[in-house]
Write an enzyme that holds these catalytic residues in place. Sequence first.
Site, PDB file in Angstrom:
ATOM      1  N   ARG A   1       0.828  -1.219   0.000  1.00  0.00           N
ATOM      2  CA  ARG A   1       0.000   0.000   0.000  1.00  0.00           C
ATOM      3  C   ARG A   1       0.863   1.269   0.000  1.00  0.00           C
ATOM      4  NH1 ARG A   1      -3.057  -3.765  -0.609  1.00  0.00           N
ATOM      5  NH2 ARG A   1      -5.187  -3.934   0.186  1.00  0.00           N
TER       6      ARG A   1
ATOM      7  N   SER B   1     -10.701  -1.125   3.293  1.00  0.00           N
ATOM      8  CA  SER B   1      -9.924  -1.266   4.532  1.00  0.00           C
ATOM      9  C   SER B   1      -9.546   0.114   5.041  1.00  0.00           C
ATOM     10  CB  SER B   1      -8.629  -2.031   4.267  1.00  0.00           C
ATOM     11  OG  SER B   1      -8.904  -3.313   3.791  1.00  0.00           O
TER      12      SER B   1
ATOM     13  N   GLU C   1      -4.935   3.306   6.285  1.00  0.00           N
ATOM     14  CA  GLU C   1      -4.613   3.182   4.858  1.00  0.00           C
ATOM     15  C   GLU C   1      -5.197   4.390   4.120  1.00  0.00           C
ATOM     16  OE1 GLU C   1      -5.547  -0.704   2.727  1.00  0.00           O
ATOM     17  OE2 GLU C   1      -6.689   0.684   1.496  1.00  0.00           O
TER      18      GLU C   1
HETATM   19  N1  EPU Z   1     -10.574 -11.425   9.818  1.00  0.00           N
HETATM   20  C1  EPU Z   1     -11.276 -11.551  10.989  1.00  0.00           C
HETATM   21  N2  EPU Z   1     -12.281 -10.668  11.258  1.00  0.00           N
HETATM   22  C2  EPU Z   1     -12.621  -9.673  10.407  1.00  0.00           C
HETATM   23  C3  EPU Z   1     -11.885  -9.534   9.202  1.00  0.00           C
HETATM   24  C4  EPU Z   1     -10.861 -10.425   8.929  1.00  0.00           C
HETATM   25  O1  EPU Z   1     -11.023 -12.440  11.790  1.00  0.00           O
HETATM   26  O2  EPU Z   1     -13.540  -8.932  10.722  1.00  0.00           O
HETATM   27  C5  EPU Z   1      -9.516 -12.418   9.500  1.00  0.00           C
HETATM   28  C6  EPU Z   1      -9.977 -13.319   8.360  1.00  0.00           C
HETATM   29  O3  EPU Z   1     -10.709 -14.422   8.834  1.00  0.00           O
HETATM   30  C7  EPU Z   1      -8.662 -13.751   7.756  1.00  0.00           C
HETATM   31  C8  EPU Z   1      -7.787 -12.515   7.944  1.00  0.00           C
HETATM   32  O4  EPU Z   1      -8.389 -11.752   8.980  1.00  0.00           O
HETATM   33  O5  EPU Z   1      -8.086 -14.797   8.470  1.00  0.00           O
HETATM   34  C9  EPU Z   1      -7.648 -11.705   6.676  1.00  0.00           C
HETATM   35  O6  EPU Z   1      -8.932 -11.262   6.244  1.00  0.00           O
HETATM   36  P1  EPU Z   1      -9.292 -10.943   4.717  1.00  0.00           P
HETATM   37  O7  EPU Z   1      -8.941 -12.093   3.829  1.00  0.00           O
HETATM   38  O8  EPU Z   1     -10.702 -10.448   4.665  1.00  0.00           O
HETATM   39  O9  EPU Z   1      -8.279  -9.793   4.299  1.00  0.00           O
HETATM   40  P2  EPU Z   1      -7.727  -8.518   5.085  1.00  0.00           P
HETATM   41  O10 EPU Z   1      -6.321  -8.754   5.468  1.00  0.00           O
HETATM   42  O11 EPU Z   1      -8.691  -8.129   6.151  1.00  0.00           O
HETATM   43  C10 EPU Z   1      -6.709  -7.417   2.948  1.00  0.00           C
HETATM   44  C11 EPU Z   1      -6.757  -6.101   2.235  1.00  0.00           C
HETATM   45  C12 EPU Z   1      -8.044  -5.967   1.446  1.00  0.00           C
HETATM   46  C13 EPU Z   1      -8.103  -7.092   0.443  1.00  0.00           C
HETATM   47  C14 EPU Z   1      -8.046  -8.436   1.200  1.00  0.00           C
HETATM   48  C15 EPU Z   1      -7.975  -9.616   0.281  1.00  0.00           C
HETATM   49  C16 EPU Z   1      -5.429  -4.573   3.567  1.00  0.00           C
HETATM   50  C17 EPU Z   1      -5.422  -3.419   4.495  1.00  0.00           C
HETATM   51  N3  EPU Z   1      -6.627  -5.020   3.189  1.00  0.00           N
HETATM   52  O12 EPU Z   1      -7.768  -7.418   3.908  1.00  0.00           O
HETATM   53  O13 EPU Z   1      -7.978  -4.734   0.725  1.00  0.00           O
HETATM   54  O14 EPU Z   1      -9.282  -7.049  -0.329  1.00  0.00           O
HETATM   55  O15 EPU Z   1      -6.840  -8.473   2.012  1.00  0.00           O
HETATM   56  O16 EPU Z   1      -6.713  -9.671  -0.310  1.00  0.00           O
HETATM   57  O17 EPU Z   1      -4.362  -5.054   3.169  1.00  0.00           O
HETATM   58  C18 EPU Z   1      -8.520  -2.437   0.798  1.00  0.00           C
HETATM   59  O18 EPU Z   1      -7.310  -2.222   0.780  1.00  0.00           O
HETATM   60  O19 EPU Z   1      -9.371  -1.506   0.828  1.00  0.00           O
HETATM   61  C19 EPU Z   1      -8.984  -3.821   0.831  1.00  0.00           C
HETATM   62  C20 EPU Z   1     -10.284  -4.141   0.947  1.00  0.00           C
END
Ligand code: EPU
Length: 341
Positions: free
Chosen positions: A165, A241, A337
């Site tokens: 990012r 995010s 972010e």
């Molecule tokens: N999780 C939870 N609770 C929640 C959300 C997530 O326990 O409320 C856990 C999930 O179960 C999983 C882990 O956290 O084990 C990761 O969750 P997820 O796959 O939803 O991805 P993220 O790390 O929360 C990142 C990006 C997203 C992107 C997704 C998929 C960042 C800041 N965010 O989210 O990007 O779509 O991975 O690759 O890196 C964005 O930047 O606006 C965005 C949506």
Amino acid sequence: MLKFTESQSLKNYNTFGFNVVAKLFIEINTKSELQELLKSKEWAENKHLILGGGSNILLTKNFEGLVVLNRISGIEILEEAHNSVLLKVGAGENWHQFVLHTLKENYGGLENLSLIPGTVGAAPMQNIGAYGVEIKDSFHSLEAINLKNGKIEIFKNEECQFGYRESVFKHDVKGQYIICSVSFLLDKPSFHRINLDYGVIKNVLTDKNIDNPSIQDVSNAVIEIRQSKLPDPAKIGNSGSFFKNPIIDAPHFEKLKKSFPNMPFYELEEGMIKLAAGWLIENAGWKGHQENGVGVHPKQALVLVNYGNGNGKDIINLAKNIQDSIQSKFGVELNPEVNFL
Ligand code: EPU
């Protein structure tokens, strides 16, 4: 002729839907309009804010200057080889519409980045990423106007200093350029490189009995996952995010792991560990929380939402309380972010 509007509401130009007002506003549709704008007295006499899709900005107050909406359009093929194609895309094109165009033409590389809100020109600013892929993986170069002298400059991939990012446009040259177009090197059919590293995509495809997915199948899976977790900004104001996933060192992680053995994590190079901010926020009890018309999304705790009657300051207060709570429960610092204004 440049057409300026006075006292323009930005409600429809930021995905949180916050109703702040810009003193002066202009929509730019071509590179030459942008060059003309840089010579205008309105540009010289005001401070500026450049907006793309408004999907990564938190507007907390009226903007006493000139807002420039970058709507430079157009998609053209610059070069073609047997295995790849080089596409140049106007910075103001909608990101997801552009991804759909690449799928229609059967060009591979951007399918994992389906349904991300925002414009093409904003994508390299923060090296957008999702489901195991980042824009830097197929980014070739971009054209940007140097605001000091109005000259067009080219930034190649390595010159953008892409990170998680991050890019040079958020640091060394912040506020010094406006991106006009971005070029992508994409794969032609039979050279597609399907990326299923992110486990959830594999699960969705397995459920549908798809063993040998096409780029269209991957895109459909990503769209399904995003729609099941992430609120549609057209319905509930949000900017995806809100925080970045925090990166901590191995000794800190080892300590945390003892108290929270189920905590998800990703190992990075040099012994650093990336944690899931969504998991931390959920486990600190914030998921679904609401206050003053804003809240934490009930399906993805990393997304802060505007239920319709909140404002940017309410989001800042909520974000601050979440940061304090994560710091005291896990000893981890969360950084936004989203850009604040
Ligand atoms: N999780 C939870 N609770 C929640 C959300 C997530 O326990 O409320 C856990 C999930 O179960 C999983 C882990 O956290 O084990 C990761 O969750 P997820 O796959 O939803 O991805 P993220 O790390 O929360 C990142 C990006 C997203 C992107 C997704 C998929 C960042 C800041 N965010 O989210 O990007 O779509 O991975 O690759 O890196 C964005 O930047 O606006 C965005 C949506």
